[in-house]
Write a protein that holds these residues in place. Structure first.
Motif, PDB file in Angstrom:
ATOM      1  N   UNK A   7      -1.809   4.184   3.269  1.00 43.47           N
ATOM      2  CA  UNK A   7      -2.793   3.981   4.343  1.00 43.47           C
ATOM      3  C   UNK A   7      -3.092   2.494   4.484  1.00 43.47           C
ATOM      4  N   UNK A   8      -3.182   1.782   3.361  1.00 43.53           N
ATOM      5  CA  UNK A   8      -3.434   0.340   3.451  1.00 43.53           C
ATOM      6  C   UNK A   8      -2.262  -0.356   4.143  1.00 43.53           C
ATOM      7  N   UNK A   9      -1.049   0.056   3.804  1.00 43.91           N
ATOM      8  CA  UNK A   9       0.120  -0.571   4.444  1.00 43.91           C
ATOM      9  C   UNK A   9       0.128  -0.299   5.937  1.00 43.91           C
ATOM     10  N   UNK A  10      -0.266   0.917   6.296  1.00 43.06           N
ATOM     11  CA  UNK A  10      -0.312   1.253   7.719  1.00 43.06           C
ATOM     12  C   UNK A  10      -1.376   0.426   8.434  1.00 43.06           C
ATOM     13  N   UNK A  50       3.718  -3.057   0.098  1.00 41.21           N
ATOM     14  CA  UNK A  50       4.938  -2.250   0.113  1.00 41.21           C
ATOM     15  C   UNK A  50       5.588  -2.219  -1.269  1.00 41.21           C
ATOM     16  N   UNK A  51       5.593  -3.374  -1.946  1.00 44.21           N
ATOM     17  CA  UNK A  51       6.194  -3.384  -3.280  1.00 44.21           C
ATOM     18  C   UNK A  51       5.384  -2.523  -4.233  1.00 44.21           C
ATOM     19  N   UNK A  52       4.060  -2.460  -4.037  1.00 47.98           N
ATOM     20  CA  UNK A  52       3.252  -1.528  -4.827  1.00 47.98           C
ATOM     21  C   UNK A  52       3.624  -0.085  -4.499  1.00 47.98           C
ATOM     22  N   UNK A  53       3.855   0.140  -3.209  1.00 50.28           N
ATOM     23  CA  UNK A  53       4.096   1.504  -2.738  1.00 50.28           C
ATOM     24  C   UNK A  53       5.376   2.082  -3.336  1.00 50.28           C
ATOM     25  N   UNK A  54       6.440   1.295  -3.325  1.00 48.56           N
ATOM     26  CA  UNK A  54       7.710   1.824  -3.783  1.00 48.56           C
ATOM     27  C   UNK A  54       7.980   1.469  -5.234  1.00 48.56           C
ATOM     28  N   UNK A  57       9.531  -4.559  -7.805  1.00 47.22           N
ATOM     29  CA  UNK A  57       8.887  -5.861  -7.883  1.00 47.22           C
ATOM     30  C   UNK A  57       9.536  -6.918  -7.033  1.00 47.22           C
ATOM     31  N   UNK A  58      10.753  -6.694  -6.569  1.00 42.64           N
ATOM     32  CA  UNK A  58      11.473  -7.804  -5.936  1.00 42.64           C
ATOM     33  C   UNK A  58      10.955  -8.137  -4.556  1.00 42.64           C
ATOM     34  N   UNK A  59      10.143  -7.256  -3.962  1.00 44.03           N
ATOM     35  CA  UNK A  59       9.558  -7.619  -2.672  1.00 44.03           C
ATOM     36  C   UNK A  59       8.528  -8.731  -2.832  1.00 44.03           C
ATOM     37  N   UNK A  60       8.005  -8.888  -4.051  1.00 50.38           N
ATOM     38  CA  UNK A  60       7.002  -9.938  -4.267  1.00 50.38           C
ATOM     39  C   UNK A  60       7.642 -11.312  -4.091  1.00 50.38           C
ATOM     40  N   UNK A  61       8.908 -11.453  -4.495  1.00 50.46           N
ATOM     41  CA  UNK A  61       9.600 -12.726  -4.305  1.00 50.46           C
ATOM     42  C   UNK A  61       9.692 -13.070  -2.826  1.00 50.46           C
ATOM     43  N   UNK A  62      10.045 -12.055  -2.030  1.00 52.61           N
ATOM     44  CA  UNK A  62      10.136 -12.284  -0.589  1.00 52.61           C
ATOM     45  C   UNK A  62       8.779 -12.675  -0.037  1.00 52.61           C
TER      46      UNK A  62
ATOM     47  N   UNK B  43       9.706  -9.941  11.261  1.00 54.45           N
ATOM     48  CA  UNK B  43       9.609  -8.476  11.235  1.00 54.45           C
ATOM     49  C   UNK B  43      10.898  -7.847  10.721  1.00 54.45           C
ATOM     50  N   UNK B  44      12.037  -8.385  11.192  1.00 56.14           N
ATOM     51  CA  UNK B  44      13.280  -7.764  10.752  1.00 56.14           C
ATOM     52  C   UNK B  44      13.501  -8.015   9.274  1.00 56.14           C
ATOM     53  N   UNK B  45      13.029  -9.165   8.765  1.00 62.28           N
ATOM     54  CA  UNK B  45      13.149  -9.394   7.328  1.00 62.28           C
ATOM     55  C   UNK B  45      12.279  -8.421   6.549  1.00 62.28           C
ATOM     56  N   UNK B  46      11.080  -8.144   7.057  1.00 59.23           N
ATOM     57  CA  UNK B  46      10.237  -7.150   6.382  1.00 59.23           C
ATOM     58  C   UNK B  46      10.908  -5.782   6.396  1.00 59.23           C
ATOM     59  N   UNK B  47      11.588  -5.495   7.488  1.00 63.26           N
ATOM     60  CA  UNK B  47      12.297  -4.214   7.570  1.00 63.26           C
ATOM     61  C   UNK B  47      13.444  -4.180   6.565  1.00 63.26           C
ATOM     62  N   UNK B  48      14.151  -5.310   6.408  1.00 62.97           N
ATOM     63  CA  UNK B  48      15.225  -5.365   5.417  1.00 62.97           C
ATOM     64  C   UNK B  48      14.689  -5.137   4.016  1.00 62.97           C
ATOM     65  N   UNK B  49      13.497  -5.693   3.740  1.00 63.33           N
ATOM     66  CA  UNK B  49      12.898  -5.458   2.424  1.00 63.33           C
ATOM     67  C   UNK B  49      12.654  -3.972   2.226  1.00 63.33           C
ATOM     68  N   UNK B  50      12.152  -3.307   3.264  1.00 63.76           N
ATOM     69  CA  UNK B  50      11.868  -1.889   3.094  1.00 63.76           C
ATOM     70  C   UNK B  50      13.154  -1.086   3.004  1.00 63.76           C
TER      71      UNK B  50
END
Lengths: 113, 197
Positions: A7-10, A50-54, A57-62, B43-50
Protein backbone atom coordinates in the motif's frame (compact mmCIF):
# COMPACT_ATOMS: atom_id res chain seq x y z
CA UNK A 1 3.43 -6.49 6.57
CA UNK A 2 3.60 -7.33 2.91
CA UNK A 3 0.24 -5.72 2.25
CA UNK A 4 1.33 -2.67 4.26
CA UNK A 5 4.48 -2.24 2.14
CA UNK A 6 2.45 -2.72 -1.00
CA UNK A 7 0.00 0.00 0.00
CA UNK A 8 2.87 2.37 0.76
CA UNK A 9 4.44 1.61 -2.62
CA UNK A 10 1.14 2.25 -4.32
CA UNK A 11 0.77 5.54 -2.49
CA UNK A 12 4.27 6.49 -3.57
CA UNK A 13 3.31 5.73 -7.16
CA UNK A 14 0.29 7.96 -6.69
CA UNK A 15 2.55 10.76 -5.47
CA UNK A 16 4.68 10.24 -8.57
CA UNK A 17 1.56 10.60 -10.69
CA UNK A 18 0.70 13.88 -8.95
CA UNK A 19 4.19 15.16 -9.70
CA UNK A 20 3.68 14.10 -13.29
CA UNK A 21 0.55 16.22 -13.52
CA UNK A 22 2.51 19.24 -12.30
CA UNK A 23 5.19 18.39 -14.84
CA UNK A 24 2.63 18.30 -17.64
CA UNK A 25 0.85 21.46 -16.58
CA UNK A 26 3.58 23.53 -14.93
CA UNK A 27 3.60 26.91 -16.59
CA UNK A 28 7.15 28.02 -15.79
CA UNK A 29 10.56 26.42 -16.05
CA UNK A 30 11.05 26.30 -12.30
CA UNK A 31 7.81 24.44 -11.70
CA UNK A 32 9.06 21.75 -14.01
CA UNK A 33 12.55 21.61 -12.50
CA UNK A 34 11.06 21.27 -9.04
CA UNK A 35 8.61 18.65 -10.26
CA UNK A 36 11.39 16.61 -11.87
CA UNK A 37 13.49 16.83 -8.73
CA UNK A 38 10.60 15.81 -6.53
CA UNK A 39 9.68 13.04 -8.93
CA UNK A 40 13.23 11.67 -8.65
CA UNK A 41 13.02 11.74 -4.87
CA UNK A 42 9.77 9.82 -4.98
CA UNK A 43 11.32 7.31 -7.35
CA UNK A 44 14.12 6.77 -4.83
CA UNK A 45 11.59 6.16 -2.06
CA UNK A 46 9.54 3.92 -4.33
CA UNK A 47 12.58 1.78 -5.07
CA UNK A 48 13.47 1.52 -1.39
CA UNK A 49 9.97 0.37 -0.51
CA UNK A 50 10.03 -1.98 -3.46
CA UNK A 51 13.24 -3.58 -2.24
CA UNK A 52 11.54 -4.07 1.13
CA UNK A 53 8.53 -5.53 -0.62
CA UNK A 54 10.36 -8.19 -2.58
CA UNK A 55 13.15 -8.71 -0.08
CA UNK A 56 15.98 -7.99 -2.48
CA UNK A 57 18.68 -5.64 -1.39
CA UNK A 58 20.08 -4.70 -4.77
CA UNK A 59 17.36 -2.17 -5.50
CA UNK A 60 18.88 -0.04 -2.74
CA UNK A 61 21.99 0.47 -4.89
CA UNK A 62 19.83 1.75 -7.72
CA UNK A 63 18.03 4.05 -5.31
CA UNK A 64 21.37 5.52 -4.18
CA UNK A 65 22.44 6.02 -7.79
CA UNK A 66 19.14 7.76 -8.47
CA UNK A 67 19.63 10.11 -5.59
CA UNK A 68 23.06 11.08 -6.94
CA UNK A 69 21.93 11.44 -10.56
CA UNK A 70 18.88 13.40 -9.53
CA UNK A 71 20.96 15.92 -7.66
CA UNK A 72 23.58 16.26 -10.39
CA UNK A 73 20.97 16.55 -13.13
CA UNK A 74 19.10 19.29 -11.29
CA UNK A 75 22.33 21.23 -10.77
CA UNK A 76 23.23 20.73 -14.45
CA UNK A 77 19.84 21.95 -15.68
CA UNK A 78 19.85 25.05 -13.52
CA UNK A 79 23.47 25.80 -14.41
CA UNK A 80 22.67 25.42 -18.06
CA UNK A 81 19.88 27.93 -17.96
CA UNK A 82 21.84 30.40 -15.92
CA UNK A 83 25.14 30.27 -17.81
CA UNK A 84 24.25 28.72 -21.18
CA UNK A 85 27.19 26.36 -20.89
CA UNK A 86 28.51 23.52 -18.83
CA UNK A 87 32.13 24.51 -19.23
CA UNK A 88 32.19 27.04 -16.43
CA UNK A 89 33.60 25.58 -13.25
CA UNK A 90 31.44 25.76 -10.18
CA UNK A 91 34.06 27.78 -8.35
CA UNK A 92 33.96 30.53 -10.97
CA UNK A 93 30.22 30.73 -11.24
CA UNK A 94 29.70 33.52 -8.77
CA UNK A 95 32.39 35.63 -10.45
CA UNK A 96 30.92 35.35 -13.90
CA UNK A 97 28.27 37.69 -15.07
CA UNK A 98 25.17 35.75 -15.82
CA UNK A 99 24.30 35.69 -19.48
CA UNK A 100 20.69 36.21 -18.67
CA UNK A 101 18.63 36.12 -15.58
CA UNK A 102 15.80 33.85 -16.43
CA UNK A 103 14.77 31.41 -19.07
CA UNK A 104 11.37 32.75 -19.87
CA UNK A 105 12.35 36.23 -20.97
CA UNK A 106 13.57 36.96 -24.42
CA UNK A 107 17.27 36.28 -24.22
CA UNK A 108 19.22 36.01 -27.42
CA UNK A 109 18.12 37.51 -30.71
CA UNK A 110 16.75 34.81 -32.94
CA UNK A 111 18.07 35.15 -36.46
CA UNK A 112 16.01 32.43 -37.94
CA UNK A 113 13.36 34.52 -39.64
CA UNK B 1 0.50 -13.94 -3.95
CA UNK B 2 3.69 -11.93 -3.90
CA UNK B 3 4.15 -11.99 -7.63
CA UNK B 4 0.60 -10.81 -8.14
CA UNK B 5 1.04 -7.63 -6.15
CA UNK B 6 4.34 -6.49 -7.68
CA UNK B 7 2.71 -7.08 -11.02
CA UNK B 8 0.23 -4.31 -10.20
CA UNK B 9 3.10 -1.96 -9.42
CA UNK B 10 4.47 -2.80 -12.85
CA UNK B 11 1.15 -1.86 -14.37
CA UNK B 12 1.15 1.47 -12.58
CA UNK B 13 4.70 2.21 -13.79
CA UNK B 14 3.85 1.26 -17.36
CA UNK B 15 0.73 3.42 -17.26
CA UNK B 16 2.81 6.38 -16.14
CA UNK B 17 5.34 5.69 -18.90
CA UNK B 18 2.48 5.66 -21.40
CA UNK B 19 1.19 8.99 -20.13
CA UNK B 20 4.67 10.50 -20.31
CA UNK B 21 5.17 9.23 -23.84
CA UNK B 22 1.90 10.77 -24.99
CA UNK B 23 2.80 14.02 -23.25
CA UNK B 24 6.23 14.17 -24.91
CA UNK B 25 4.58 13.95 -28.30
CA UNK B 26 1.91 16.53 -27.51
CA UNK B 27 4.20 19.01 -25.76
CA UNK B 28 5.13 22.12 -27.73
CA UNK B 29 7.54 23.44 -25.12
CA UNK B 30 10.85 21.75 -25.87
CA UNK B 31 12.25 22.17 -22.39
CA UNK B 32 9.29 20.33 -20.93
CA UNK B 33 9.74 17.61 -23.54
CA UNK B 34 13.39 17.19 -22.51
CA UNK B 35 12.41 16.98 -18.85
CA UNK B 36 9.76 14.42 -19.71
CA UNK B 37 12.22 12.21 -21.58
CA UNK B 38 14.36 12.21 -18.44
CA UNK B 39 11.34 11.24 -16.39
CA UNK B 40 10.51 8.54 -18.91
CA UNK B 41 13.88 6.89 -18.55
CA UNK B 42 13.65 7.22 -14.76
CA UNK B 43 10.33 5.39 -14.86
CA UNK B 44 11.58 2.72 -17.20
CA UNK B 45 14.60 2.17 -14.97
CA UNK B 46 12.30 1.71 -11.98
CA UNK B 47 10.36 -0.78 -14.05
CA UNK B 48 13.58 -2.64 -14.89
CA UNK B 49 14.35 -2.85 -11.18
CA UNK B 50 10.96 -4.40 -10.56
CA UNK B 51 11.70 -6.90 -13.34
CA UNK B 52 14.93 -7.75 -11.49
CA UNK B 53 17.22 -6.47 -14.25
CA UNK B 54 19.34 -4.31 -12.00
CA UNK B 55 22.20 -3.70 -14.41
CA UNK B 56 19.93 -2.55 -17.19
CA UNK B 57 18.32 -0.21 -14.70
CA UNK B 58 21.75 1.14 -13.75
CA UNK B 59 22.56 1.86 -17.37
CA UNK B 60 19.18 3.39 -18.06
CA UNK B 61 19.38 5.66 -15.03
CA UNK B 62 22.91 6.83 -15.75
CA UNK B 63 22.56 7.28 -19.50
CA UNK B 64 18.89 8.14 -19.95
CA UNK B 65 18.18 10.25 -16.92
CA UNK B 66 21.66 11.68 -16.39
CA UNK B 67 23.70 12.20 -19.54
CA UNK B 68 20.81 12.05 -21.97
CA UNK B 69 18.90 14.90 -20.35
CA UNK B 70 21.95 17.15 -20.29
CA UNK B 71 22.84 16.39 -23.90
CA UNK B 72 19.28 17.05 -25.02
CA UNK B 73 19.37 20.35 -23.15
CA UNK B 74 22.62 21.27 -24.89
CA UNK B 75 21.05 20.46 -28.25
CA UNK B 76 17.92 22.41 -27.33
CA UNK B 77 19.88 25.55 -26.51
CA UNK B 78 21.10 25.65 -30.11
CA UNK B 79 17.57 25.57 -31.49
CA UNK B 80 14.28 27.23 -30.72
CA UNK B 81 12.45 27.00 -27.43
CA UNK B 82 9.14 25.94 -28.89
CA UNK B 83 8.34 23.39 -31.52
CA UNK B 84 6.69 24.81 -34.60
CA UNK B 85 3.09 23.99 -35.25
CA UNK B 86 2.81 21.41 -37.98
CA UNK B 87 -0.25 20.89 -40.07
CA UNK B 88 -1.89 17.59 -39.16
CA UNK B 89 -2.43 16.57 -42.77
CA UNK B 90 1.24 15.99 -43.48
CA UNK B 91 1.80 12.86 -41.48
CA UNK B 92 -0.43 10.31 -43.12
CA UNK B 93 2.51 8.34 -44.50
CA UNK B 94 4.17 8.21 -41.09
CA UNK B 95 0.89 7.20 -39.49
CA UNK B 96 0.54 4.41 -42.04
CA UNK B 97 4.02 3.07 -41.23
CA UNK B 98 3.30 3.20 -37.51
CA UNK B 99 -0.06 1.45 -37.91
CA UNK B 100 1.47 -1.31 -40.02
CA UNK B 101 4.40 -1.87 -37.65
CA UNK B 102 2.16 -1.75 -34.58
CA UNK B 103 -0.30 -4.12 -36.19
CA UNK B 104 2.50 -6.57 -36.92
CA UNK B 105 3.64 -6.40 -33.29
CA UNK B 106 0.10 -6.91 -32.01
CA UNK B 107 -0.28 -9.81 -34.40
CA UNK B 108 2.81 -11.39 -32.81
CA UNK B 109 1.57 -10.90 -29.24
CA UNK B 110 -0.67 -14.02 -29.03
CA UNK B 111 2.35 -16.19 -29.90
CA UNK B 112 4.19 -15.02 -26.81
CA UNK B 113 4.08 -17.21 -23.69
CA UNK B 114 1.82 -16.10 -20.86
CA UNK B 115 3.46 -13.93 -18.21
CA UNK B 116 5.02 -16.27 -15.66
CA UNK B 117 4.42 -19.37 -17.75
CA UNK B 118 6.49 -22.25 -16.40
CA UNK B 119 6.82 -23.84 -19.83
CA UNK B 120 7.90 -20.77 -21.78
CA UNK B 121 11.17 -21.05 -23.72
CA UNK B 122 12.92 -18.89 -21.15
CA UNK B 123 11.87 -21.20 -18.33
CA UNK B 124 12.74 -24.44 -20.08
CA UNK B 125 15.78 -25.62 -21.96
CA UNK B 126 18.92 -23.56 -21.81
CA UNK B 127 17.46 -20.80 -19.64
CA UNK B 128 16.82 -23.29 -16.86
CA UNK B 129 20.41 -24.40 -17.18
CA UNK B 130 21.67 -20.89 -16.57
CA UNK B 131 19.35 -20.48 -13.61
CA UNK B 132 20.63 -23.69 -12.08
CA UNK B 133 24.30 -23.24 -12.76
CA UNK B 134 24.73 -19.55 -11.93
CA UNK B 135 25.07 -20.03 -8.15
CA UNK B 136 27.77 -22.67 -8.70
CA UNK B 137 29.57 -20.99 -11.59
CA UNK B 138 29.65 -17.36 -10.60
CA UNK B 139 27.93 -16.97 -7.23
CA UNK B 140 26.36 -13.66 -8.22
CA UNK B 141 22.90 -13.54 -6.63
CA UNK B 142 21.26 -11.74 -9.57
CA UNK B 143 21.07 -13.90 -12.69
CA UNK B 144 20.75 -10.96 -15.07
CA UNK B 145 23.93 -9.50 -13.64
CA UNK B 146 25.65 -12.85 -13.98
CA UNK B 147 24.68 -13.19 -17.62
CA UNK B 148 25.52 -9.61 -18.47
CA UNK B 149 28.82 -9.32 -16.67
CA UNK B 150 30.18 -12.84 -16.74
CA UNK B 151 28.62 -15.19 -19.29
CA UNK B 152 28.74 -12.54 -21.95
CA UNK B 153 31.37 -10.43 -20.29
CA UNK B 154 33.46 -9.96 -23.43
CA UNK B 155 30.43 -8.70 -25.28
CA UNK B 156 29.71 -6.18 -22.56
CA UNK B 157 33.33 -5.11 -22.54
CA UNK B 158 33.24 -4.59 -26.31
CA UNK B 159 30.05 -2.57 -25.99
CA UNK B 160 31.60 -0.41 -23.32
CA UNK B 161 34.64 0.19 -25.50
CA UNK B 162 32.52 1.16 -28.47
CA UNK B 163 30.38 3.54 -26.42
CA UNK B 164 33.45 5.09 -24.83
CA UNK B 165 35.13 5.59 -28.22
CA UNK B 166 31.95 7.15 -29.60
CA UNK B 167 31.70 9.51 -26.64
CA UNK B 168 35.33 10.58 -27.04
CA UNK B 169 34.83 11.15 -30.78
CA UNK B 170 31.71 13.26 -30.20
CA UNK B 171 33.46 15.30 -27.57
CA UNK B 172 36.44 15.93 -29.86
CA UNK B 173 34.15 16.93 -32.72
CA UNK B 174 32.11 19.29 -30.57
CA UNK B 175 35.25 20.84 -29.16
CA UNK B 176 34.43 20.10 -25.56
CA UNK B 177 37.48 20.41 -23.37
CA UNK B 178 39.15 22.85 -25.76
CA UNK B 179 41.13 25.42 -23.86
CA UNK B 180 40.03 28.88 -24.66
CA UNK B 181 41.57 32.20 -23.88
CA UNK B 182 40.27 33.96 -20.88
CA UNK B 183 37.93 36.65 -22.08
CA UNK B 184 36.07 39.15 -20.02
CA UNK B 185 32.77 38.53 -18.39
CA UNK B 186 31.16 37.18 -21.49
CA UNK B 187 29.99 33.62 -21.07
CA UNK B 188 31.54 30.92 -23.19
CA UNK B 189 28.19 29.52 -24.25
CA UNK B 190 27.06 32.88 -25.58
CA UNK B 191 30.11 33.04 -27.85
CA UNK B 192 29.28 29.57 -29.07
CA UNK B 193 25.72 30.55 -29.84
CA UNK B 194 26.94 33.56 -31.79
CA UNK B 195 29.25 31.37 -33.81
CA UNK B 196 26.31 29.31 -34.87
CA UNK B 197 24.21 32.13 -36.22
Amino acid sequence: MYIFNFIIALGMAGAMAIMLSRLFAGPTLYDRVLAVNSFGTKTVLFLLIFSQLVGRGDAIDIALLYALINFVATIAILKFFRYRSLEIALAQMSLRRAVDDSFGEDDEPEDQS
Amino acid sequence: MEQDLTQYLDYVLIAMMFAVGIAVVRMRNLFAAVMLTGVYSLLSAAWFVSLDAVDVAFTEAAVGAGIGTVLMLAAMLLTAREAKETSPGRHWAALGVVVVAGGALLFAVPDMPVYGDAHSPANSGVGLDYLNETPNDIAVPNVVTAVLASYRGYDTMGETTVVFAAAVAVMLMLGMGRRRRRTGGNGAGKAKVEDQT
